[in-house]
Design a protein around this motif. Structure first.
Motif, PDB file in Angstrom:
ATOM      1  N   SER A 135       6.299  -8.590 -12.814  1.00  0.00           N
ATOM      2  CA  SER A 135       4.978  -8.088 -13.175  1.00  0.00           C
ATOM      3  C   SER A 135       4.583  -7.061 -12.128  1.00  0.00           C
ATOM      4  N   ILE A 136       4.127  -5.910 -12.587  1.00  0.00           N
ATOM      5  CA  ILE A 136       3.727  -4.842 -11.675  1.00  0.00           C
ATOM      6  C   ILE A 136       2.326  -4.379 -12.060  1.00  0.00           C
ATOM      7  N   GLU A 137       1.470  -4.295 -11.061  1.00  0.00           N
ATOM      8  CA  GLU A 137       0.127  -3.762 -11.266  1.00  0.00           C
ATOM      9  C   GLU A 137      -0.114  -2.691 -10.206  1.00  0.00           C
ATOM     10  N   VAL A 138      -0.240  -1.458 -10.639  1.00  0.00           N
ATOM     11  CA  VAL A 138      -0.529  -0.341  -9.746  1.00  0.00           C
ATOM     12  C   VAL A 138      -2.004   0.016  -9.920  1.00  0.00           C
ATOM     13  N   THR A 139      -2.727   0.041  -8.803  1.00  0.00           N
ATOM     14  CA  THR A 139      -4.152   0.365  -8.819  1.00  0.00           C
ATOM     15  C   THR A 139      -4.387   1.557  -7.906  1.00  0.00           C
ATOM     16  N   ALA A 140      -5.054   2.571  -8.435  1.00  0.00           N
ATOM     17  CA  ALA A 140      -5.370   3.773  -7.657  1.00  0.00           C
ATOM     18  C   ALA A 140      -6.883   3.973  -7.663  1.00  0.00           C
ATOM     19  N   LYS A 141      -7.469   3.890  -6.486  1.00  0.00           N
ATOM     20  CA  LYS A 141      -8.906   4.139  -6.348  1.00  0.00           C
ATOM     21  C   LYS A 141      -9.100   5.555  -5.820  1.00  0.00           C
ATOM     22  N   TYR A 142     -10.140   6.204  -6.295  1.00  0.00           N
ATOM     23  CA  TYR A 142     -10.533   7.548  -5.838  1.00  0.00           C
ATOM     24  C   TYR A 142      -9.439   8.586  -6.079  1.00  0.00           C
ATOM     25  N   LEU A 143      -8.676   8.424  -7.136  1.00  0.00           N
ATOM     26  CA  LEU A 143      -7.616   9.359  -7.486  1.00  0.00           C
ATOM     27  C   LEU A 143      -8.217  10.512  -8.272  1.00  0.00           C
ATOM     28  N   ALA A 144      -8.020  11.729  -7.791  1.00  0.00           N
ATOM     29  CA  ALA A 144      -8.567  12.910  -8.472  1.00  0.00           C
ATOM     30  C   ALA A 144      -7.989  13.015  -9.878  1.00  0.00           C
ATOM     31  N   SER A 145      -8.777  13.513 -10.783  1.00  0.00           N
ATOM     32  CA  SER A 145      -8.325  13.735 -12.146  1.00  0.00           C
ATOM     33  C   SER A 145      -7.124  14.684 -12.123  1.00  0.00           C
ATOM     34  N   PRO A 146      -6.093  14.434 -12.925  1.00  0.00           N
ATOM     35  CA  PRO A 146      -4.902  15.308 -12.888  1.00  0.00           C
ATOM     36  C   PRO A 146      -5.206  16.751 -13.282  1.00  0.00           C
ATOM     37  N   GLU A 147      -6.277  16.961 -14.032  1.00  0.00           N
ATOM     38  CA  GLU A 147      -6.662  18.317 -14.410  1.00  0.00           C
ATOM     39  C   GLU A 147      -7.153  19.129 -13.218  1.00  0.00           C
ATOM     40  N   ARG A 148      -7.518  18.452 -12.126  1.00  0.00           N
ATOM     41  CA  ARG A 148      -8.027  19.136 -10.934  1.00  0.00           C
ATOM     42  C   ARG A 148      -6.925  19.512  -9.953  1.00  0.00           C
ATOM     43  N   LEU A 149      -5.689  19.123 -10.247  1.00  0.00           N
ATOM     44  CA  LEU A 149      -4.575  19.464  -9.358  1.00  0.00           C
ATOM     45  C   LEU A 149      -4.199  20.931  -9.536  1.00  0.00           C
ATOM     46  N   ASN A 150      -3.409  21.427  -8.606  1.00  0.00           N
ATOM     47  CA  ASN A 150      -2.936  22.798  -8.690  1.00  0.00           C
ATOM     48  C   ASN A 150      -1.408  22.788  -8.686  1.00  0.00           C
ATOM     49  N   PRO A 151      -0.758  23.039  -9.789  1.00  0.00           N
ATOM     50  CA  PRO A 151      -1.263  23.369 -11.115  1.00  0.00           C
ATOM     51  C   PRO A 151      -1.820  22.124 -11.819  1.00  0.00           C
ATOM     52  N   PRO A 152      -2.731  22.324 -12.758  1.00  0.00           N
ATOM     53  CA  PRO A 152      -3.325  21.197 -13.481  1.00  0.00           C
ATOM     54  C   PRO A 152      -2.279  20.442 -14.305  1.00  0.00           C
ATOM     55  N   LYS A 153      -2.453  19.128 -14.377  1.00  0.00           N
ATOM     56  CA  LYS A 153      -1.565  18.270 -15.175  1.00  0.00           C
ATOM     57  C   LYS A 153      -2.415  17.439 -16.119  1.00  0.00           C
ATOM     58  N   LYS A 177       0.852  -1.196   0.000  1.00  0.00           N
ATOM     59  CA  LYS A 177       0.000   0.000   0.000  1.00  0.00           C
ATOM     60  C   LYS A 177       0.887   1.244   0.000  1.00  0.00           C
ATOM     61  N   PHE A 178       0.501   2.220  -0.790  1.00  0.00           N
ATOM     62  CA  PHE A 178       1.189   3.506  -0.795  1.00  0.00           C
ATOM     63  C   PHE A 178       0.709   4.317   0.419  1.00  0.00           C
ATOM     64  N   PRO A 179       1.564   5.177   0.964  1.00  0.00           N
ATOM     65  CA  PRO A 179       1.099   6.054   2.049  1.00  0.00           C
ATOM     66  C   PRO A 179       0.087   7.074   1.521  1.00  0.00           C
ATOM     67  N   ILE A 180      -0.687   7.644   2.420  1.00  0.00           N
ATOM     68  CA  ILE A 180      -1.680   8.655   2.042  1.00  0.00           C
ATOM     69  C   ILE A 180      -0.957   9.877   1.482  1.00  0.00           C
ATOM     70  N   SER A 181      -1.434  10.344   0.363  1.00  0.00           N
ATOM     71  CA  SER A 181      -0.838  11.497  -0.308  1.00  0.00           C
ATOM     72  C   SER A 181      -1.427  12.788   0.240  1.00  0.00           C
ATOM     73  N   SER A 182      -0.585  13.775   0.477  1.00  0.00           N
ATOM     74  CA  SER A 182      -1.090  15.082   0.908  1.00  0.00           C
ATOM     75  C   SER A 182      -1.727  15.835  -0.265  1.00  0.00           C
ATOM     76  N   THR A 183      -1.364  15.479  -1.487  1.00  0.00           N
ATOM     77  CA  THR A 183      -1.907  16.128  -2.675  1.00  0.00           C
ATOM     78  C   THR A 183      -3.286  15.588  -3.040  1.00  0.00           C
ATOM     79  N   VAL A 184      -3.449  14.281  -2.961  1.00  0.00           N
ATOM     80  CA  VAL A 184      -4.730  13.626  -3.258  1.00  0.00           C
ATOM     81  C   VAL A 184      -5.039  12.646  -2.114  1.00  0.00           C
ATOM     82  N   PRO A 185      -5.465  13.182  -0.955  1.00  0.00           N
ATOM     83  CA  PRO A 185      -5.606  12.342   0.239  1.00  0.00           C
ATOM     84  C   PRO A 185      -6.682  11.264   0.154  1.00  0.00           C
TER      85      PRO A 185
END
Length: 133
Positions: free
Chosen positions: A49-67, A24-32
């Motif tokens: 083999s690597i599988e990264v799964t992100a649930k409830y990840l905000a759209s990158p366009e909603r970040l500040n600055p948008p990506k 598990k990844f630690p909680i992100s301060s950018t997308v908590p």
């Protein structure tokens, strides 16, 4: 009887060593709200083999600055940084990246980037996890 016990023991050991490791990844301060996990497993050809799964990840366009996207990176045993690719939306709640690499992975991290084909991360780091135990 003793032979059957030995065969059973060997089968159990093979099963345990073939299982994937989930981190598990630690909680992100950018997308908590994001819940991010990485599943890693070495195959018979010594690739990972690597599988990264992100649930409830905000759209990158909603970040500040948008990506434009989220990139997944690894740090190898030789301390090299490699771009594995972009997280792609599986559905409205989940983004996934499934890939294989010949490199032994020490860390996995995610960045928000303007481009998906960067050879080095230069965007906002979202989260990082260490696979060394």
């Amino acid at each position: 009887m003793k032979r059957a016990k030995n065969v059973l023991l060997i089968a159990i050991l093979l099963f345990l060593t073939s299982c994937a490791s989930i981190t598990k990844f630690p909680i992100s301060s950018t997308v908590p709200a994001a819940e991010i996990t990485a599943k890693t497993k070495q195959d018979k050809n010594k690739n990972y083999s690597i599988e990264v799964t992100a649930k409830y990840l905000a759209s990158p366009e909603r970040l500040n600055p948008p990506k434009n996207n989220y990139n997944v990176w690894i740090v190898t045993e030789e301390n090299e940084i490699k771009n594995l690719g972009m997280l792609t939306n599986k559905n409205a709640k989940t983004a996934v990246l499934k890939t294989k690499t010949p490199f032994k992975v020490v860390e996995i991290f995610i960045t928000a980037e303007d481009q998906g084909n960067n050879s080095f991360p230069n965007g906002l780091e979202i989260s990082r996890t260490n696979l060394k135990r």
